[in-house]
Design a protein around this motif. Structure first.
Motif, PDB file in Angstrom:
ATOM      1  N   GLU A   1       0.834  -1.190   0.000  1.00 51.54           N
ATOM      2  CA  GLU A   1       0.000   0.000   0.000  1.00 51.54           C
ATOM      3  C   GLU A   1       0.879   1.254   0.000  1.00 51.54           C
ATOM      4  O   GLU A   1       1.786   1.388   0.813  1.00 51.54           O
ATOM      5  CB  GLU A   1      -0.905  -0.009   1.226  1.00 51.54           C
ATOM      6  N   GLY A   2       0.608   2.153  -0.952  1.00 52.85           N
ATOM      7  CA  GLY A   2       1.382   3.383  -1.053  1.00 52.85           C
ATOM      8  C   GLY A   2       2.643   3.277  -1.880  1.00 52.85           C
ATOM      9  O   GLY A   2       3.363   4.273  -2.038  1.00 52.85           O
ATOM     10  N   ALA A   3       2.940   2.106  -2.436  1.00 54.13           N
ATOM     11  CA  ALA A   3       4.163   1.940  -3.227  1.00 54.13           C
ATOM     12  C   ALA A   3       4.089   2.665  -4.558  1.00 54.13           C
ATOM     13  O   ALA A   3       5.107   3.009  -5.155  1.00 54.13           O
ATOM     14  CB  ALA A   3       4.452   0.459  -3.461  1.00 54.13           C
ATOM     15  N   VAL A   4       2.883   2.891  -5.050  1.00 49.31           N
ATOM     16  CA  VAL A   4       2.676   3.657  -6.278  1.00 49.31           C
ATOM     17  C   VAL A   4       2.054   4.992  -5.896  1.00 49.31           C
ATOM     18  O   VAL A   4       1.192   5.051  -5.014  1.00 49.31           O
ATOM     19  CB  VAL A   4       1.748   2.904  -7.254  1.00 49.31           C
ATOM     20  N   GLU A   5       2.517   6.051  -6.523  1.00 48.90           N
ATOM     21  CA  GLU A   5       1.924   7.356  -6.233  1.00 48.90           C
ATOM     22  C   GLU A   5       1.216   7.911  -7.460  1.00 48.90           C
ATOM     23  O   GLU A   5       1.619   7.673  -8.604  1.00 48.90           O
ATOM     24  CB  GLU A   5       2.973   8.342  -5.729  1.00 48.90           C
ATOM     25  N   ILE A   6       0.142   8.624  -7.189  1.00 48.70           N
ATOM     26  CA  ILE A   6      -0.571   9.381  -8.215  1.00 48.70           C
ATOM     27  C   ILE A   6      -0.341  10.853  -7.899  1.00 48.70           C
ATOM     28  O   ILE A   6      -0.713  11.331  -6.824  1.00 48.70           O
ATOM     29  CB  ILE A   6      -2.076   9.068  -8.206  1.00 48.70           C
TER      30      ILE A   6
ATOM     31  N   ALA B   1     -15.152  19.117 -24.043  1.00 49.44           N
ATOM     32  CA  ALA B   1     -13.823  18.495 -23.963  1.00 49.44           C
ATOM     33  C   ALA B   1     -13.297  18.616 -22.539  1.00 49.44           C
ATOM     34  O   ALA B   1     -13.208  19.715 -21.992  1.00 49.44           O
ATOM     35  CB  ALA B   1     -12.858  19.169 -24.930  1.00 49.44           C
ATOM     36  N   GLY B   2     -12.969  17.467 -21.950  1.00 49.91           N
ATOM     37  CA  GLY B   2     -12.415  17.457 -20.598  1.00 49.91           C
ATOM     38  C   GLY B   2     -10.997  16.933 -20.616  1.00 49.91           C
ATOM     39  O   GLY B   2     -10.683  15.991 -21.359  1.00 49.91           O
ATOM     40  N   ASN B   3     -10.116  17.540 -19.814  1.00 52.39           N
ATOM     41  CA  ASN B   3      -8.744  17.047 -19.740  1.00 52.39           C
ATOM     42  C   ASN B   3      -8.226  17.140 -18.310  1.00 52.39           C
ATOM     43  O   ASN B   3      -8.784  17.843 -17.469  1.00 52.39           O
ATOM     44  CB  ASN B   3      -7.828  17.792 -20.711  1.00 52.39           C
ATOM     45  N   HIS B   4      -7.142  16.403 -18.046  1.00 55.71           N
ATOM     46  CA  HIS B   4      -6.606  16.300 -16.688  1.00 55.71           C
ATOM     47  C   HIS B   4      -5.106  16.041 -16.777  1.00 55.71           C
ATOM     48  O   HIS B   4      -4.663  15.242 -17.602  1.00 55.71           O
ATOM     49  CB  HIS B   4      -7.309  15.144 -15.968  1.00 55.71           C
ATOM     50  N   TYR B   5      -4.319  16.730 -15.932  1.00 59.15           N
ATOM     51  CA  TYR B   5      -2.869  16.554 -15.907  1.00 59.15           C
ATOM     52  C   TYR B   5      -2.466  15.804 -14.638  1.00 59.15           C
ATOM     53  O   TYR B   5      -2.841  16.193 -13.532  1.00 59.15           O
ATOM     54  CB  TYR B   5      -2.166  17.913 -15.932  1.00 59.15           C
ATOM     55  N   TYR B   6      -1.677  14.766 -14.810  1.00 57.36           N
ATOM     56  CA  TYR B   6      -1.290  13.913 -13.685  1.00 57.36           C
ATOM     57  C   TYR B   6      -0.115  13.028 -14.113  1.00 57.36           C
ATOM     58  O   TYR B   6       0.295  13.029 -15.273  1.00 57.36           O
ATOM     59  CB  TYR B   6      -2.452  12.992 -13.283  1.00 57.36           C
ATOM     60  N   THR B   7       0.394  12.263 -13.197  1.00 57.56           N
ATOM     61  CA  THR B   7       1.342  11.205 -13.540  1.00 57.56           C
ATOM     62  C   THR B   7       1.275  10.121 -12.478  1.00 57.56           C
ATOM     63  O   THR B   7       0.776  10.354 -11.369  1.00 57.56           O
ATOM     64  CB  THR B   7       2.784  11.732 -13.675  1.00 57.56           C
ATOM     65  N   THR B   8       1.721   8.933 -12.824  1.00 58.07           N
ATOM     66  CA  THR B   8       1.850   7.840 -11.862  1.00 58.07           C
ATOM     67  C   THR B   8       3.316   7.461 -11.781  1.00 58.07           C
ATOM     68  O   THR B   8       4.052   7.576 -12.768  1.00 58.07           O
ATOM     69  CB  THR B   8       1.017   6.610 -12.272  1.00 58.07           C
ATOM     70  N   ASN B   9       3.734   7.013 -10.603  1.00 62.12           N
ATOM     71  CA  ASN B   9       5.149   6.764 -10.391  1.00 62.12           C
ATOM     72  C   ASN B   9       5.327   5.644  -9.372  1.00 62.12           C
ATOM     73  O   ASN B   9       4.545   5.529  -8.417  1.00 62.12           O
ATOM     74  CB  ASN B   9       5.829   8.047  -9.893  1.00 62.12           C
ATOM     75  N   LEU B  10       6.354   4.815  -9.566  1.00 55.09           N
ATOM     76  CA  LEU B  10       6.679   3.780  -8.593  1.00 55.09           C
ATOM     77  C   LEU B  10       7.453   4.440  -7.464  1.00 55.09           C
ATOM     78  O   LEU B  10       8.666   4.608  -7.537  1.00 55.09           O
ATOM     79  CB  LEU B  10       7.497   2.665  -9.246  1.00 55.09           C
ATOM     80  N   TYR B  11       6.754   4.822  -6.422  1.00 51.79           N
ATOM     81  CA  TYR B  11       7.329   5.572  -5.307  1.00 51.79           C
ATOM     82  C   TYR B  11       8.288   4.721  -4.492  1.00 51.79           C
ATOM     83  O   TYR B  11       9.321   5.186  -4.020  1.00 51.79           O
ATOM     84  CB  TYR B  11       6.188   6.086  -4.424  1.00 51.79           C
ATOM     85  N   ASN B  12       7.958   3.453  -4.310  1.00 51.75           N
ATOM     86  CA  ASN B  12       8.798   2.515  -3.563  1.00 51.75           C
ATOM     87  C   ASN B  12       9.300   1.452  -4.533  1.00 51.75           C
ATOM     88  O   ASN B  12       8.536   0.594  -4.968  1.00 51.75           O
ATOM     89  CB  ASN B  12       8.002   1.879  -2.428  1.00 51.75           C
ATOM     90  N   GLU B  13      10.581   1.507  -4.867  1.00 50.10           N
ATOM     91  CA  GLU B  13      11.132   0.590  -5.868  1.00 50.10           C
ATOM     92  C   GLU B  13      11.111  -0.864  -5.408  1.00 50.10           C
ATOM     93  O   GLU B  13      11.240  -1.775  -6.216  1.00 50.10           O
ATOM     94  CB  GLU B  13      12.564   1.008  -6.209  1.00 50.10           C
ATOM     95  N   ASN B  14      10.969  -1.069  -4.103  1.00 45.70           N
ATOM     96  CA  ASN B  14      10.877  -2.428  -3.570  1.00 45.70           C
ATOM     97  C   ASN B  14       9.470  -2.730  -3.076  1.00 45.70           C
ATOM     98  O   ASN B  14       9.277  -3.571  -2.198  1.00 45.70           O
ATOM     99  CB  ASN B  14      11.873  -2.602  -2.415  1.00 45.70           C
TER     100      ASN B  14
END
Length: 260
Positions: A210-215, A237-250
């Protein structure tokens, strides 16, 4: 005063609707680390810090100064993504169905953006370097895959699995003629929750802390409109700016048979 179709299309109101519904529409968000601190800030590349553990505390002697440890940090750069969807609605549909058309348009834009974010979330899970050779169709494999984390303490693990693999897992755990519930299966294999998703291929699953991936949210959802006077339609037209990231590499283990 005559009510016109344009009067029923308030982009700010629709943007608020989408922004309000989006967090609950993203099914995987409860298992992520959500960061809103960058909303409104400039730039499309985000640097995410990863800090190293400084080790256990030292045993101290009276009157002897402590030896300071250095805080180690690595960084990962991720690029902000823009997701969006446009919907075209006729003036007649808006005027004759005042109570439903625009609500459904906002709902569809919300679901569309949430769907794209879930695709990116699973792609982020796929960047992990931790893996287990085997599928999540048996309790033994799942328990063994959790061992890959090499955790000393219990963690909140989430199992992401294709519905067909979940069915195979469930069948392997039949007690007499009774199927276990999802909650019972989760408890049995040592995870907090099980998320079934058709976006994963059969034979490929992930166990995530839980929490290993961040939005990371960069800008609140936006909705704009345009009018085609000849076709007498409105485009939303709807749009949204975001990213996903592997916050915890392990923090993520991939389960798949060799070669997958």
């Amino acid at each position: 005063m005559t009510t016109k179709a344009a009067d029923l299309l308030n982009p700010e109101v629709l943007a608020d609707v989408v922004a309000g519904k989006l967090p609950n529409a993203i099914r995987f968000a409860p298992y992520a680390k959500v960061d809103n601190t960058l909303v409104g800030m400039a730039g499309d590349t985000i640097t995410r810090p990863v800090y190293g553990y400084v080790g256990p505390a030292d045993e101290l002697q009276e009157g002897v100064p402590m030896d300071p440890a250095k805080l180690s940090m690595t960084t990962t750069q991720v690029t902000v993504k823009e997701a969006g969807k446009a919907i075209e609605v006729t003036e007649k549909a808006i005027i004759t169905n005042v109570s439903g058309t625009m609500d459904e348009a906002a709902n569809q834009i919300t679901l569309s953006i949430a769907d794209k974010m879930e695709i990116d979330y699973l792609a982020t899970l796929g960047t992990t370097l931790l893996s287990f050779d085997g599928t999540a169709t048996t309790a033994q494999n799942i328990v063994d895959a959790i061992d890959v984390f090499n955790d000393e303490d219990d963690e909140n693990y989430i199992l992401f699995i294709n519905p067909k693999d979940y069915t195979a897992l469930s069948k392997s755990l039949i007690v007499g003629n009774t199927f276990l519930t999802k909650a019972q299966i989760a408890d049995l294999v040592g995870v907090k929750d099980i998320v079934k998703t058709n976006r994963l291929d059969v034979g490929t699953s992930y166990i995530q802390k839980e929490g290993a991936v961040e939005i990371v949210y960069k800008k609140r959802p936006n909705v704009e409109r345009d009018h085609d006077i000849l076709a007498r339609t409105f485009v939303l037209a709807g749009n949204h700016y975001y990213t996903t990231n592997l916050y915890n590499e392990n923090g993520v283990v991939k389960l798949a048979a060799s070669g997958v």
